[in-house]
Scaffold this motif. Structure first.
Motif, mmCIF file in Angstrom:
data_model
loop_
_atom_site.group_PDB
_atom_site.id
_atom_site.type_symbol
_atom_site.label_atom_id
_atom_site.label_comp_id
_atom_site.label_asym_id
_atom_site.label_seq_id
_atom_site.Cartn_x
_atom_site.Cartn_y
_atom_site.Cartn_z
ATOM 1 N N UNK A 52 0.831 -1.208 0.000
ATOM 2 C CA UNK A 52 0.000 0.000 0.000
ATOM 3 C C UNK A 52 0.865 1.258 0.000
ATOM 4 N N UNK A 53 1.963 1.239 0.745
ATOM 5 C CA UNK A 53 2.846 2.391 0.788
ATOM 6 C C UNK A 53 3.516 2.686 -0.536
ATOM 7 N N UNK A 54 3.714 1.628 -1.344
ATOM 8 C CA UNK A 54 4.352 1.857 -2.641
ATOM 9 C C UNK A 54 3.441 2.609 -3.600
ATOM 10 N N UNK A 55 2.135 2.639 -3.335
ATOM 11 C CA UNK A 55 1.188 3.372 -4.174
ATOM 12 C C UNK A 55 0.709 4.665 -3.500
ATOM 13 N N UNK A 56 1.260 5.007 -2.342
ATOM 14 C CA UNK A 56 0.820 6.189 -1.604
ATOM 15 C C UNK A 56 1.782 7.348 -1.827
ATOM 16 N N UNK A 57 1.308 8.537 -1.521
ATOM 17 C CA UNK A 57 2.151 9.727 -1.622
ATOM 18 C C UNK A 57 3.090 9.790 -0.425
ATOM 19 N N UNK A 58 4.138 10.578 -0.568
ATOM 20 C CA UNK A 58 5.114 10.717 0.521
ATOM 21 C C UNK A 58 4.481 11.363 1.747
ATOM 22 N N UNK A 60 1.352 11.106 2.746
ATOM 23 C CA UNK A 60 0.504 10.140 3.434
ATOM 24 C C UNK A 60 1.340 9.148 4.240
ATOM 25 N N UNK A 61 2.464 8.730 3.686
ATOM 26 C CA UNK A 61 3.334 7.798 4.408
ATOM 27 C C UNK A 61 3.877 8.453 5.672
ATOM 28 N N UNK A 67 -1.361 1.783 7.317
ATOM 29 C CA UNK A 67 -2.580 1.735 6.508
ATOM 30 C C UNK A 67 -2.441 0.600 5.509
ATOM 31 N N UNK A 68 -3.590 0.094 5.062
ATOM 32 C CA UNK A 68 -3.617 -1.000 4.108
ATOM 33 C C UNK A 68 -4.175 -0.571 2.750
ATOM 34 N N UNK A 69 -4.626 0.689 2.683
ATOM 35 C CA UNK A 69 -5.128 1.210 1.408
ATOM 36 C C UNK A 69 -4.814 2.703 1.356
ATOM 37 N N UNK A 70 -4.115 3.166 0.338
ATOM 38 C CA UNK A 70 -3.750 4.583 0.270
ATOM 39 C C UNK A 70 -4.950 5.474 -0.048
ATOM 40 N N UNK A 268 12.685 8.403 -2.337
ATOM 41 C CA UNK A 268 11.861 8.692 -1.187
ATOM 42 C C UNK A 268 11.288 7.402 -0.638
ATOM 43 N N UNK A 269 10.499 7.516 0.457
ATOM 44 C CA UNK A 269 10.020 6.336 1.155
ATOM 45 C C UNK A 269 9.143 5.458 0.272
#
Length: 305
Positions: A52-58, A60-61, A67-70, A268-269
């Motif tokens: 989920x983090x790989x599809x989220x914005x920096x 949001x991380x 979280x399990x859904x961005x 980035x993360x």
């Protein structure tokens, strides 16, 4: 009258025992299910968070600890890593080394295990004792490095394959499997004119699909996840494998390692998460194709001689 009472008691007794047994069995099954579900969640949730983090914005991380859904779904992280020459080179290198290494390791294991499964082989006991000795004792990191260096394999992909070409534990299990094959099949093949190589290729290998699939997966996972071998033997950055690259990108010293990536910017993360996902996904995709052989192969050949 007494006969009827005895018959009635005998009829009721199994039902009572069955009820108690079924109640205990249901409780035991419920406990097992709860335990296995909890273990699965502990194993899967971190991977789901990374995915989920790989599809989220920096942002949001940084603001959401878990979280399990961005909230905002993006694919820029994957666009970035697949447009990076360093990552693509490491990915192709790892795939090639894993494919070639698995083929070599499986073939060497099979061709050594088959003759050792024959009791008439001269020196068989001595060779088996030497194999068992290597399970208990090993030369260690420094002697192995000196051997690899003196053989001229530093900065060579062979250094990632040949030093670990045969796992002695796997070898013993495969040998035990070969010993369980019916000798009548091999004798029939020899009567039909097959030599030893023909018996091995036409009779033994087709019967060994479960164990070949199982240990191919074991060897492939070992090579794919190998971090120490390329770290010790590969000094050329252009020959880095994926695991070394992941370590450089996600480690505590990642910022100091930016210069090793030519013009690649420090990720980035979210990009770190994407790299971990891509490094893990290929092995997860291979398993379903070997699953039907895997369940049988992990138990086969694991009996005493």
């Amino acid at each position: 009258m007494a006969h009827n009472l005895t018959a009635k008691k005998l009829a009721e007794t199994p039902a009572t025992v069955s009820n108690y047994s079924s109640w205990g069995s249901r409780l035991f099954d419920a406990f097992n299910i709860a335990f296995l579900v909890g273990l699965a969640l502990v194993t899967v949730l971190p991977l789901m968070y990374v995915l989920a983090g790989s599809f989220a914005t920096e942002a949001e991380i940084a603001t959401r600890p878990f979280f399990l859904w961005p909230e905002t779904f993006i694919t820029g992280t994957y666009d970035y890593i697949f447009s990076t020459p360093v990552f693509l080179r490491a990915m192709i290198t790892t795939i090639c080394v894993t494919a070639v290494g698995t083929l070599i390791q499986v073939m060497l294991t099979l061709t050594m295990a088959y003759p050792l499964s024959k009791r008439v082989l001269p020196g068989r006991t001595l060779i088996l004792n030497l194999v068992i000795f290597t399970i208990v004792f090993s030369g260690g990191m420094i002697p192995t490095y000196l051997v690899v260096r003196d053989l001229g394999m530093l900065d060579s992909y062979w250094a990632l394959i040949l030093p670990l070409a045969i796992n002695p534990f796997y070898l013993i299990i495969v040998k035990s499997f070969f010993q369980e094959l019916p000798e009548a099949l091999e004798e029939a093949a020899r009567i039909d004119g097959c030599n030893e190589l023909g018996v091995f290729w036409r009779i033994v290998l087709p019967l060994s699909k479960p164990i070949i699939a199982t240990f191919s997966l074991f060897y492939a996972v070992g090579i794919w996840n190998d971090y120490m071998s390329p770290l010790l033997y590969i000094n050329d950055n252009d020959k880095w494998t994926l695991q070394v690259l992941v370590r450089m990108l996600t480690g505590v010293d990642a910022e100091s390692s930016v210069s090793a990536f030519d013009s690649v910017l420090f990720p980035e993360q979210g990009i770190k998460f994407a790299v971990v996902v891509v490094a893990t996904l290929p092995i997860l995709l291979v398993y379903p194709f070997l699953q039907k052989h895997f369940a049988k192969g992990v138990m086969i050949g694991s009996v005493k001689e």
